[in-house]
Design a protein around this motif. Structure first.
Motif, PDB file in Angstrom:
ATOM      1  N   THR A   7       0.829  -1.200   0.000  1.00 50.88           N
ATOM      2  CA  THR A   7       0.000   0.000   0.000  1.00 50.88           C
ATOM      3  C   THR A   7       0.870   1.259   0.000  1.00 50.88           C
ATOM      4  N   ILE A   8       0.544   2.240  -0.844  1.00 45.76           N
ATOM      5  CA  ILE A   8       1.268   3.509  -0.866  1.00 45.76           C
ATOM      6  C   ILE A   8       0.533   4.495   0.040  1.00 45.76           C
ATOM      7  N   CYS A 167       4.840   6.476   8.232  1.00 39.03           N
ATOM      8  CA  CYS A 167       4.627   5.314   7.355  1.00 39.03           C
ATOM      9  C   CYS A 167       5.828   4.386   7.431  1.00 39.03           C
ATOM     10  N   HIS A 168       5.600   3.111   7.196  1.00 42.29           N
ATOM     11  CA  HIS A 168       6.707   2.203   6.951  1.00 42.29           C
ATOM     12  C   HIS A 168       7.332   2.549   5.599  1.00 42.29           C
ATOM     13  N   MET A 190      12.027   1.596  -0.141  1.00 37.03           N
ATOM     14  CA  MET A 190      10.893   2.355  -0.664  1.00 37.03           C
ATOM     15  C   MET A 190      10.680   2.001  -2.129  1.00 37.03           C
ATOM     16  N   VAL A 191       9.518   2.369  -2.646  1.00 34.17           N
ATOM     17  CA  VAL A 191       9.241   2.221  -4.074  1.00 34.17           C
ATOM     18  C   VAL A 191       9.941   3.371  -4.794  1.00 34.17           C
ATOM     19  N   GLY A 192      10.854   3.060  -5.692  1.00 32.10           N
ATOM     20  CA  GLY A 192      11.631   4.085  -6.384  1.00 32.10           C
ATOM     21  C   GLY A 192      11.008   4.471  -7.707  1.00 32.10           C
ATOM     22  N   ALA A 193      10.902   5.781  -7.949  1.00 37.88           N
ATOM     23  CA  ALA A 193      10.317   6.283  -9.200  1.00 37.88           C
ATOM     24  C   ALA A 193      11.223   7.345  -9.801  1.00 37.88           C
ATOM     25  N   TYR A 233      -4.035  -1.078  -4.023  1.00 38.46           N
ATOM     26  CA  TYR A 233      -2.653  -0.964  -3.539  1.00 38.46           C
ATOM     27  C   TYR A 233      -2.493   0.286  -2.673  1.00 38.46           C
ATOM     28  N   ALA A 234      -3.390   1.240  -2.791  1.00 36.16           N
ATOM     29  CA  ALA A 234      -3.267   2.475  -2.038  1.00 36.16           C
ATOM     30  C   ALA A 234      -4.651   2.923  -1.565  1.00 36.16           C
TER      31      ALA A 234
END
Length: 234
Positions: A7-8, A167-168, A190-193, A233-234
């Protein structure tokens, strides 16, 4: 577009070249420093890609053959000028305002993790406005290059930002325009963008940077977050 497996709940941005177009201020300060030492000025577009890598990278882009001592002198002059003009010409990248409003409207915490020193980052964020208030007032976390003992690509500043967002780390997407940004996201789980509108040089190869998502324009962040929500997911 690759969806994350978690989850974002929060979004973190790099500052220079991702959230804010600071190159006009930085290159203006560079040219003032060059003038102090009787070197020719440079065009913004000729050194723009170096802006994300800091003041010494700008000096090197403008005068690559100088010795280390003279580069350090020019760097100090640049920083002195930059502190005076910081925020004069900088602006949020086109589309970022809409992204930030989307995050606020949906209760998604956001902030900045930058290697820029706090004495420059915080006044800049106080100069920029979002609606009637300074941008800095809306941020849940602002981590500068001197907030922790290690800057990006180390995990320490990222994890501190995650703590401040509440947040985690694996529930946060980090958006940046340099390899160290994506390595920092990877190192902190983390999710990298990748922000493809940023200061990415022609000889960079961002497809080889560690990342899960690539955004060609800021609007794509909203599309991603909306899709993530629909996909649970979010």
């Amino acid at each position: 577009m690759t969806m994350p497996n978690s989850t974002i709940l929060g979004v973190l941005f790099d500052l220079d070249g991702t959230l804010v177009d600071t190159a006009p201020d930085l290159v203006a300060a560079l040219n003032l420093a060059l003038h102090d030492f009787d070197y020719p000025s440079v065009a913004l577009e000729d050194v723009r890609d170096a802006a994300s890598n800091g003041s010494l990278a700008l000096i090197t882009a403008a005068q690559p053959t100088l010795n280390a001592k003279r580069k350090a002198e020019l760097q100090q002059a640049l920083l002195t000028h930059y502190q005076r003009i910081n925020g004069d010409h900088a602006r949020l990248f086109d589309g970022i305002t809409e992204v930030l409003h989307y995050l606020m409207d949906n209760g998604i915490a956001f902030g900045v993790v930058t290697n820029k020193a706090a004495r420059f980052a915080r006044p800049l964020l106080a100069t920029l406005r979002l609606g009637q208030q300074p941008l800095i007032d809306y941020m849940s976390s602002i981590i500068s290059g001197d907030t922790t003992t290690q800057g990006k690509p180390a995990a320490a500043p990222m994890l501190l930002a995650a703590q401040q967002l509440g947040c985690h780390a694996h529930n946060i997407i980090y958006i940046g325009d340099a390899r160290r940004d994506l390595e920092a996201a990877q190192n902190s789980h983390m999710v990298g963008a990748i922000a493809m509108w940023g200061y990415i040089a022609a000889d960079d190869n961002p497809t080889h940077w560690p990342h899960q998502v690539r955004f060609d324009k800021p609007q794509a962040i909203i599309d991603f977050m909306t899709q993530a929500s629909v996909s649970h997911y979010a």
